[in-house]
Each structure stands twice: as structure tokens, then as C-alpha cells.
Design an enzyme around this catalytic site. Structure first.
Site, mmCIF file in Angstrom:
data_model
loop_
_atom_site.group_PDB
_atom_site.id
_atom_site.type_symbol
_atom_site.label_atom_id
_atom_site.label_comp_id
_atom_site.label_asym_id
_atom_site.label_seq_id
_atom_site.Cartn_x
_atom_site.Cartn_y
_atom_site.Cartn_z
ATOM 1 N N GLU A 144 0.837 -1.214 0.000
ATOM 2 C CA GLU A 144 0.000 0.000 0.000
ATOM 3 C C GLU A 144 0.865 1.254 0.000
ATOM 4 O O GLU A 144 0.561 2.235 -0.684
ATOM 5 C CB GLU A 144 -0.959 0.004 1.188
ATOM 6 C CG GLU A 144 -1.977 -1.127 1.203
ATOM 7 C CD GLU A 144 -2.776 -1.253 -0.079
ATOM 8 O OE1 GLU A 144 -2.871 -0.279 -0.841
ATOM 9 O OE2 GLU A 144 -3.277 -2.365 -0.342
ATOM 10 N N ASP A 157 3.725 -4.786 -5.389
ATOM 11 C CA ASP A 157 4.085 -6.094 -4.821
ATOM 12 C C ASP A 157 5.601 -6.208 -4.647
ATOM 13 O O ASP A 157 6.082 -6.672 -3.605
ATOM 14 C CB ASP A 157 3.585 -7.232 -5.728
ATOM 15 C CG ASP A 157 2.088 -7.501 -5.554
ATOM 16 O OD1 ASP A 157 1.526 -7.121 -4.509
ATOM 17 O OD2 ASP A 157 1.485 -8.104 -6.467
HETATM 18 ZN ZN ZN Z 1 -2.606 -2.691 -4.646
#
Ligand code: ZN
Length: 681
Positions: A515, A579
Site C-alpha cells: 500500500e 508487490d
Molecule cells: Zn494494490
């Protein structure tokens, strides 16, 4: 009704999680889930999850079954208890328990819903039938939008992209019944077949409205033609990722000009939005074509009425009587996602209750599941990861000093929200009764529209949340520059108070890092510390960022997900960058946590695995899933997230730390060809 997508939020892990109260005796990393026949260097995802995948076929009601779904089901069990108790009917009138109890009970009264049939929508059908001239259209569409029904375009109220202190009206493309504009044009056999099935679905829905076969045929063809017109001027999902290209603030007079043919002023007035001073027309070409279609030289008025009738029943289908529900499932469930069975009614109504009254339901949910201790531990992890990301930014070799200052300023300015809102949404003006389920839903939609309209011209409410507390997901908002983690995701296997640090850093740690990285992905990096769309990059640094992100695009473009269908690297780059960054940051944070421990504990193995290995195993197990081919294709076409196996393996191939942890030999399939590893954050 269909949940409106939170298009402005770049939500993270759109997969799901679950609750902590279920006494789960299985260890957080369960060797029983491995596939001993696959080597970590060949396919780490399969190595870590193959045993689980073989033992967990997809339940009939699901199109995908994975770690998130297992957790959602456990979460559902808790919410189910709360709703049953609330529906027992002892709560005081006007209380949160009364509202969720009555909403749930009226939805569960299947006999009453079936008995009512289409009747709750008769007023809306009559209003569409009464359209007599083109100039009636704006008011008719405003009426549908007020009730959360209908289509044509999107109306939103949100922060001005370039002035985060002010909220303005936004008009954007929309109004399609197929999942994406490309579905209307693709020429391959599968796409043609899907269009034929969609047309059959349209025909079936018109037949349910009482149209005879010949008329229903004509209606279906008319809707196809209408939506194809909208699709022609709709941007692709990749084009929608460009914030500057989708920002066009203008006064109302200019909208009336570029969208001539459709009386925008009349639409806003009828909607209750007054006469907005300025509007962000997100896709001007779309608005221009809507104006053309809505004039004498455009589409016949009867085609408009047919289109509006379709979107009215389409929006409401899942809440109407059984024939509508079943036909809706036949196309949107079976054909598009491959699901075999409709979910049990209680799960469908539970989801709707969460959608309509999520902060009332959430209040009762967090009382049962979320402790102050959990909140504190998560906050500590967030700060830990923020520190690591700051250190990494300072050390980046590709970013210049000037840009680093702005990046660090943005990182420091992140707002963090954990668990549930400090201030609960006030539902006192929303009336919910045990009467008609559909009417409860329309009232709830109208209540939300009222909340949106009240925001026009106002500064943002910083306490507001855009996910409900039980949601198993998380998000970063570039406008608010905030990261938000609902209580629903702060549970095993993401966050487990009883597990070792490695498991938690590989789970929730990587999600938190993910995030944060969204603030610096292909979209997020274009917003400044205050949430304004404003460039803070030097040209040279921007060029270097783009080179690196292009390498990630290329890496994911090369992945073949099914048959000959590849992942679309440009669509998924934001999530893939997040990621990669999230996992890297989580790894560094674990190293720091280990460094604080006594030497003998630092390398302590559990079940034969080092802490570093457990972090990567924890990461991979979060993404385990089995998915039906239909659902996989749908996601490849529409989802900005890559399929689970590539989310797990893609970042690992770029991390020398992974290669070292498992002693992966050079040239292994898991590693980037030629060992061209990409590092961004
Ligand atoms: Zn995301």
C-alpha cells in the site's frame, strides 16, 4: 444492487482475508500445503502451495478459491451470527442493530421478494415509459442515478485532483453491461460467442419484463447497438490509468457546450446537485458522444427507453424475484466467471447489508473481533515499514537528491488508518424497515447519493473511510495520501499475533509495504504529499523511473496465464510495482527486527526453515488459489492485479534475497532471464 466500483481508489489486495477467533490449530506455515515434487527454483508458488491446491477444489458457488476466500468465509460466519441476532428484532427503533437487523430480515424474506416481483420498480418503469421527447432524458436519467440505478455515465463527487481541499462533481464514462469496452469489438471466436450469450441474456431479461419473443429480440439488438456506441468512445483500462489524461476541469457552460444535445444543467438540477460551478469531465470525448446520441440526430427515442429499461432491471436484478436473480446469475455468474451455483441467500444478503450499512454492521463486528492490542501492533508495524521505505529512498542510486526530498516528504505525510473509523457514519436519516427489500436498497442508495451531493464545494472529511471494517482488503488513496487497513484484513494468515515475525512480515508486512508503494507506482507517483496531481519529479528521475517500470511491464507481459492469453503488463504495472516494493520493504523490516534479537535467536529455524525462508513462504501462501478458466480470462481482461501465481513469483524473481534464502541456482526458471533483476523502491 451492484456495488459501484471505487474507481478513484487504487485498492490493493483485491483478494480476501479473515478473522482471528476461529481456533485454528494448523501452523501458520503448514508443510502439508507444499508440493515436494516441485523445486523452489522452478516454480516457488507451486512449491509452497501445490499440496493445498490439490486438496482444495473450488466450491460450486465460487469462481476462485484461495486464502482470501477461506478467510472471507470465516468472516462471514461471524457476521452471520451478528445479523441473526440483530434480526431477532429486539433492538430499539433507529439503532444500528435495528437497521442492519431489518435490512437483513427483509432481504431474507424470499417469499415476499418473490411475491413482489418487479412491482417495487413499477414507478421507475412508468417514468421511463412516459419519456416523450429528447429533452425528457436528462431528468429521467437523474431520477435513476438518484436511486443508484441506471447507466449511461458515472456521476461522482470527489476531491478535485489538483486541489485536494475542495470536492467537485465528476462525470466519467460508463453505462456498459459487458465488463469492458473491448468486449464489444474483439473478433476472436470466444468473444463473438460471449456477445451472443450476452444478447441472449438481454433477450431473457426483456422477456421477464413481459415482452413477447419478437419484441424481446428487437430490444436486445437495440441495447447491443446502444452500448456499442458508448463503447466506441470509451477509453481502455490502460488509458484510464493516466491521471492527467483523465482530468478536465471546466465550468458548467463548457460542459453544456462539449456535451451539446444533453441538457447537463437540467440533469444536475433534477439530481439535486444544483448548478455546479466546476466539473471534472474525466473523458470529454465520451460526453460529446452522449450529447450526440441524445439529440434528434442521434439514436431513436425508443432505443433510449429500451436502454434505460435494461439498465434499470440490470442494476436491480440480484434483488428481484427468483427468475431475475437466476437469469442474472446465468450470465454474470456462470458464463462470465464459471461459477456453478448461486451463493446461499444469507451470504448474498450479508454482502448487501455490508454494502448498505457497513459502518453499522462494522461497529458490531469490531466489538467482537478487533482489540486495541491488535491495532497497536499493526501501527507499530506500519511505522517500522515506513522507516525502512524512507531509508531505501535515501539510498536509491537512480533517484536524484531533489526528487528524494519530495518523495520523503510524501512518505512522512502518509495518513494511516487501522481497523475502523474514529467517527462512525451517521445513518439516522436512513429509514430501514422490514418491508420491501428493494425499497430498503433504493433508500440506502438515495441516502448515499445525498451524502455525495452534500460534499460538493466542501473540504474533505479526513475521518471518512472508503472500505467497511469487515472488508478483507486494504487501500491507498492518492488524493488523501493515506493507507487504510480495515479490521477484516488484520487477521491470520496476514496478521497472526501467535506467529513468528517472519510470517507476519511476509503477510501483513508485505501488504502494508504494498500500500505504501502505491504512493510511488505509475499513478501514485504523480500525486504530491498533499494529494494533488502535481509533478514533483525531475525529468531525469522520471525517465529512470519509467525505464524501470517498463522492465516490470515487459516481465509481466511475458507471462502466459491460460492458453495463449498473457498478463497485460501495462494494466497490472501499478500492482506489480507495489508487490515488488512491498515485499522488498517487508524483507528489510524483518532483517531489522531480527537484528534486535539475541544472536542465537536470529537464525533459529522453525519446521526446518530460516526466518528469511518463512517470510517468502508466508508471502507465497497468501496468493494461493484455484481459479476457473472463465474467471481467469475475465480478470486478465479487467483486473489491475495479476493472477495469484504471478503475484507470488513475479517479485521473487527480482529479489537476490530470495535467491540467497533458498540457494536457487543461477539460470533457474524462477529467476529473471540473464538475471536482469529490477529494483525500483
Ligand atoms: Zn494494490
Amino acid at each position: 444492487m451492484r456495488n459501484l466500483p471505487l474507481a478513484r481508489l487504487f485498492a490493493a489486495c483485491s483478494l480476501v482475508l479473515a478473522p482471528c477467533h476461529a481456533a485454528d490449530k494448523t501452523p501458520p506455515i503448514n508443510p502439508g500445503n507444499f508440493d515436494s515434487k516441485t523445486k523452489p527454483g522452478v516454480d516457488f508458488y507451486r512449491y509452497a502451495n501445490g499440496g493445498w491446491m490439490d486438496k482444495n477444489p473450488i466450491p460450486a458457488e465460487y469462481s476462485r478459491w484461495g486464502a482470501f476466500d477461506e478467510l472471507t468465509e470465516r468472516n462471514n460466519a461471524i457476521l452471520h451470527e451478528i445479523l441473526d441476532e440483530a434480526a431477532a428484532g429486539k433492538a430499539a427503533k433507529g439503532s444500528a442493530a435495528q437497521k442492519i437487523g431489518d435490512f437483513y430480515a427483509s432481504g431474507m424474506d424470499e417469499a415476499a421478494v418473490n411475491e413482489a416481483g418487479i412491482k417495487p420498480l413499477q414507478g421507475e418503469l412508468n417514468a421511463i415509459a412516459a419519456i416523450g421527447k429528447y429533452s425528457d432524458l436528462p431528468v429521467a436519467i437523474a431520477r435513476l442515478h438518484q436511486l443508484g440505478l441506471g447507466g449511461l455515465f458515472r456521476f461522482d463527487v470527489d476531491q478535485d485532483e489538483k486541489n485536494s481541499l475542495n470536492q467537485i462533481v465528476q462525470i466519467g464514462q460508463g453505462g456498459l453491461g459487458l465488463p469492458d469496452r473491448d468486449y464489444y469489438f474483439k473478433d476472436d471466436a470466444r468473444s463473438k460467442d460471449l456477445r451472443a450469450k450476452y444478447e441472449a441474456h438481454l433477450k431473457a431479461m426483456f422477456a421477464l419484463l413481459g415482452e413477447l419473443p419478437e419484441k424481446a429480440d428487437a430490444s436486445a439488438a437495440s441495447v447491443m447497438k446502444f452500448e456499442t456506441e458508448l463503447a466506441k468512445v470509451s477509453k481502455t483500462r490502460v488509458a484510464l490509468r493516466d491521471p492527467e489524461g483523465n482530468y478536465h476541469k471546466m465550468p458548467l457552460a463548457q460542459l453544456d457546450q462539449i456535451g451539446a444535445g444533453f441538457a447537463w444543467s437540467g440533469y444536475f438540477l433534477a439530481l439535486g446537485a444544483g448548478q455546479p460551478v466546476e466539473i471534472d469531465v474525466r473523458q470529454p470525448e465520451f460526453v460529446t458522444h452522449v450529447g450526440e446520441l441524445a439529440s434528434e440526430k442521434g439514436l431513436p427515442l425508443d432505443d433510449w427507453k429500451t436502454y434505460l429499461r435494461w439498465h434499470l432491471i440490470h442494476s436491480a436484478a440480484a434483488d428481484l424475484s427468483a427468475p431475475f436473480v437466476e437469469e442474472d446469475f446465468r450470465f454474470y455468474g456462470q458464463t462470465l466467471t464459471g461459477a456453478k451455483e448461486l451463493r446461499p441467500r444469507w451470504k448474498r444478503i450479508l454482502k448487501e447489508t455490508n454494502g448498505a450499512l457497513g459502518e453499522a454492521l462494522g461497529q458490531l463486528y469490531v466489538e467482537k473481533t478487533f482489540t486495541a492490542d491488535s491495532k497497536q501492533r499493526c501501527l507499530t508495524m506500519v511505522e517500522d515499514l515506513r522507516t525502512v521505505l524512507g531509508e531505501r529512498i535515501r539510498q536509491l542510486d537512480w533517484m536524484g537528491a531533489e526528487t528524494k526530498v519530495a518523495a520523503l516528504k510524501k512518505l512522512v505525510a502518509f495518513t494511516v488508518k487501522i481497523g475502523y473509523p474514529d467517527k462512525w457514519r451517521d445513518y439516522s436519516k436512513l429509514e430501514i424497515t422490514r418491508g420491501s427489500h428493494v425499497i430498503n436498497i433504493l433508500r440506502s442508495n438515495a441516502f448515499e447519493m445525498g451524502r455525495a451531493l452534500a460534499k460538493i464545494g466542501q473540504p474533505i472529511d479526513k475521518t471518512e473511510w472508503h472500505m467497511t471494517p469487515p472488508t478483507v482488503n486494504a487501500y491507498y488513496s492518492p488524493n488523501r495520501n493515506e493507507i487504510v487497513f480495515p479490521a477484516g484484513i488484520l487477521q491470520p494468515p496476514f496478521f497472526d499475533a501467535a506467529a513468528d515475525d517472519a510470517v507476519n512480515y511476509g503477510g501483513i508486512g508485505a501488504v502494508i509495504g504494498h500500500e505504501m508503494t502505491h504512493g510511488f507506482d505509475d499513478q501514485g507517483r504523480q500525486y504530491d504529499a498533499d494529494g494533488n496531481l502535481k509533478n514533483w519529479w525531475t525529468d531525469e528521475d522520471m525517465k529512470r523511473f519509467k525505464e524501470r517500470s517498463e522492465a516490470i511491464v515487459k516481465q509481466f507481459d511475458d507471462y502466459v496465464a491460460i492458453d495463449d492469453q498473457h498478463v497485460t503488463g501495462s494494466l497490472t504495472q501499478g500492482e506489480n510495482i507495489a508487490d515488488l516494493g512491498g515485499l522488498k520493504i517487508a524483507y528489510n523490516a524483518l532483517e531489522k527486527a531480527l537484528a534486535r534479537k539475541p544472536a542465537e535467536e536470529r537464525e533459529q529455524k522453525i519446521d526446518g526453515f530460516t526466518p528469511q525462508q518463512r517470510l517468502f513462504l508466508s508471502w507465497a501462501q497468501v496468493w494461493r488459489n484455484n481459479i476457473r478458466p472463465e474467471a481467469l480470462r475475465l480478470r486478465l481482461n479487467t483486473d489491475p492485479h495479476s493472477p495469484g501465481q504471478f503475484r507470488a513469483n513475479g517479485p521473487l524473481g527480482n529479489l537476490p534475497e530470495f535467491q540467497a534464502a533458498f540457494g536457487i541456482p543461477a539460470g533457474s526458471p524462477m529467476l529473471r532471464p540473464g538475471n536482469q533483476q529490477v529494483q525500483i523502491w
